[in-house]
Design a protein around this motif. Structure first.
Motif, PDB file in Angstrom:
ATOM      1  N   GLU A   1      -2.605 -25.667 -31.974  1.00 31.13           N
ATOM      2  CA  GLU A   1      -1.875 -25.910 -33.233  1.00 31.13           C
ATOM      3  C   GLU A   1      -2.806 -25.849 -34.434  1.00 31.13           C
ATOM      4  OE1 GLU A   1      -1.451 -27.432 -29.925  1.00 31.13           O
ATOM      5  OE2 GLU A   1      -1.635 -29.359 -30.960  1.00 31.13           O
ATOM      6  N   LEU A   2      -3.978 -26.478 -34.296  1.00 31.16           N
ATOM      7  CA  LEU A   2      -4.878 -26.564 -35.452  1.00 31.16           C
ATOM      8  C   LEU A   2      -5.497 -25.202 -35.777  1.00 31.16           C
ATOM      9  CD1 LEU A   2      -5.942 -28.569 -37.455  1.00 31.16           C
ATOM     10  CD2 LEU A   2      -7.705 -29.262 -35.834  1.00 31.16           C
TER      11      LEU A   2
ATOM     12  N   SER B   1     -10.597 -32.707 -35.732  1.00 32.50           N
ATOM     13  CA  SER B   1     -10.169 -32.648 -37.136  1.00 32.50           C
ATOM     14  C   SER B   1     -10.260 -31.225 -37.674  1.00 32.50           C
ATOM     15  CB  SER B   1     -11.008 -33.603 -37.985  1.00 32.50           C
ATOM     16  OG  SER B   1     -12.374 -33.289 -37.812  1.00 32.50           O
TER      17      SER B   1
ATOM     18  N   LYS C   1     -10.788 -30.340 -26.902  1.00 36.42           N
ATOM     19  CA  LYS C   1     -10.120 -30.483 -28.208  1.00 36.42           C
ATOM     20  C   LYS C   1      -8.639 -30.191 -28.002  1.00 36.42           C
ATOM     21  CE  LYS C   1     -14.299 -29.474 -30.796  1.00 36.42           C
ATOM     22  NZ  LYS C   1     -15.029 -28.608 -31.733  1.00 36.42           N
ATOM     23  N   SER C   2      -7.912 -31.264 -27.743  1.00 38.68           N
ATOM     24  CA  SER C   2      -6.545 -31.147 -27.235  1.00 38.68           C
ATOM     25  C   SER C   2      -5.605 -30.430 -28.200  1.00 38.68           C
ATOM     26  CB  SER C   2      -5.994 -32.537 -26.912  1.00 38.68           C
ATOM     27  OG  SER C   2      -6.093 -33.352 -28.073  1.00 38.68           O
ATOM     28  N   ASN C   3      -5.885 -30.494 -29.497  1.00 39.13           N
ATOM     29  CA  ASN C   3      -4.972 -29.888 -30.475  1.00 39.13           C
ATOM     30  C   ASN C   3      -5.436 -28.501 -30.924  1.00 39.13           C
ATOM     31  OD1 ASN C   3      -7.223 -30.888 -31.748  1.00 39.13           O
ATOM     32  ND2 ASN C   3      -6.133 -31.588 -33.579  1.00 39.13           N
TER      33      ASN C   3
ATOM     34  N   LYS D   1      -3.081 -23.097 -37.657  1.00 43.76           N
ATOM     35  CA  LYS D   1      -3.011 -23.496 -39.084  1.00 43.76           C
ATOM     36  C   LYS D   1      -4.214 -22.957 -39.849  1.00 43.76           C
ATOM     37  CE  LYS D   1      -0.530 -27.818 -38.737  1.00 43.76           C
ATOM     38  NZ  LYS D   1      -0.777 -29.184 -38.363  1.00 43.76           N
TER      39      LYS D   1
ATOM     40  N   SER E   1      -9.726 -35.840 -23.328  1.00 39.37           N
ATOM     41  CA  SER E   1      -9.058 -34.973 -24.301  1.00 39.37           C
ATOM     42  C   SER E   1      -8.895 -35.752 -25.586  1.00 39.37           C
ATOM     43  CB  SER E   1      -7.653 -34.606 -23.788  1.00 39.37           C
ATOM     44  OG  SER E   1      -7.704 -33.409 -23.092  1.00 39.37           O
ATOM     45  N   ARG E   2      -9.260 -35.121 -26.695  1.00 44.28           N
ATOM     46  CA  ARG E   2      -9.112 -35.788 -27.992  1.00 44.28           C
ATOM     47  C   ARG E   2      -8.718 -34.756 -29.034  1.00 44.28           C
ATOM     48  NH1 ARG E   2     -14.755 -39.144 -28.372  1.00 44.28           N
ATOM     49  NH2 ARG E   2     -14.260 -40.761 -26.853  1.00 44.28           N
ATOM     50  N   PRO E   3      -7.888 -35.125 -29.996  1.00 52.49           N
ATOM     51  CA  PRO E   3      -7.612 -34.177 -31.078  1.00 52.49           C
ATOM     52  C   PRO E   3      -8.835 -34.024 -31.973  1.00 52.49           C
ATOM     53  CG  PRO E   3      -6.450 -36.256 -31.430  1.00 52.49           C
ATOM     54  CD  PRO E   3      -7.132 -36.376 -30.109  1.00 52.49           C
TER      55      PRO E   3
END
Ligand code: SF4
Length: 286
Positions: free
Chosen positions: A71-72, A10, A66-68, A75, A6-8
């Motif tokens: 939230e992303l 961009s 894509k761990s985020n 936005k 798992s990685r955030p």
């Protein structure tokens, strides 16, 4: 054994064009694809793209979530809404992974994306997958109504062909059943026969008829962007020779299937290659 990380990310929505010229963005909840493990999907062009080098291990042996994403994406959708371009947004999920591969069962990132699209109430979305797991999200697909098209990949009607060429993919029957149930739930269902694999044209057309609203057929020669060279470089021609399917690796091999589909579904419900994937949204059709 598949490595899961798992990685955030961009960004979640990536501006797109080229083959997907009618879409504004692609959305890939994962990097990598477990359906490509152990030689699965030998035609997968993604294995030759830069994204396939995200980890040193072979394509199919790893998946990065894509761990985020929740939230992303929220936005990004908010920014599009504020900028007045949300209504014109047309998203293809996914172009370089399968959004309903096994890891989705546990992580629910594709589900989270559907929840956000439903909540924001505007923009359109094609969800393309080969996995019946998409049925889990029938509630959200229904909530999205005509803003969503489910595009289920079913490349052949022949289980022997499926086992020989895409052994890690769900059985043909389970995909057709999922398509039928989703359509029965009021969702617009497209079957992506892409790339078309060896098949029995009449039988395939008969199976497809009740379970989808339209079909898109694509081939190695029309859809790989290089008149078959990219598929040859992936070893497809050699693999077809080895499996006794040599006659299927040629321009025009799709003619019989297109004719059979046209007879059963009518020409307006049978689309082809790039133009087909970028066809007008059902409601936009005259
Ligand atoms: S499911 Fe799609 S992205 Fe995944 S390996 Fe197969 S062709 Fe590639």
């Amino acid at each position: 054994m598949i490595v899961h990380l798992s990685r955030p990310a961009s960004r979640i929505l990536t501006p797109t064009g080229g083959f997907l010229r009618a879409f504004t963005h692609s959305l890939n909840p994962y990097v990598g694809c477990a359906f490509g493990r152990g030689g699965g999907c030998p035609f997968c062009y993604v294995r030759k793209l830069a994204v396939a080098g995200a980890l040193a291990a072979p394509w199919g042996q790893w998946v990065i979530a894509k761990s985020n994403l929740p939230e992303l994406l929220e936005k990004e959708l908010f920014a599009l809404q504020r900028g007045g371009s949300l209504a014109g947004m047309r998203v293809f999920m996914s172009s370089a992974t399968d959004p309903y591969q096994g890891l989705e069962r546990r992580l629910g990132l594709s589900r989270a994306a559907l929840e956000l699209f439903a909540r924001f109430g505007s923009g359109r979305l094609v969800v393309q997958t080969r996995s019946p797991l998409i049925e889990r999200d029938v509630d959200l697909l229904r909530a999205l109504g005509r803003r969503v098209i489910v595009s289920l990949t079913v490349e052949t009607d022949d289980e022997r062909v499926r086992r020989a060429l895409t052994p890690t993919s769900p059985p043909v029957a389970s995909r057709l059943q999922a398509a039928g149930r989703l359509r029965g739930a009021g969702i617009f269902v497209q079957l992506a026969i892409a790339p078309m694999l060896p098949n029995d044209a009449e039988r395939f057309a008969e199976l497809v008829l009740p379970v989808c609203d339209r079909v898109v057929v694509d081939t190695y020669f029309d859809g790989d962007g290089s008149a078959g060279a990219r598929s040859r470089a992936l070893g497809i021609e050699a693999l077809y020779r080895e499996l006794g399917y040599a006659d299927w690796f040629r321009r025009g091999a799709e003619a019989q299937l297109l004719a059979a589909l046209g007879r059963r579904l009518g020409p307006s419900r049978v689309l082809f290659s790039c133009e087909g994937f970028n066809a007008p949204w059902p409601r936009e059709q005259p």
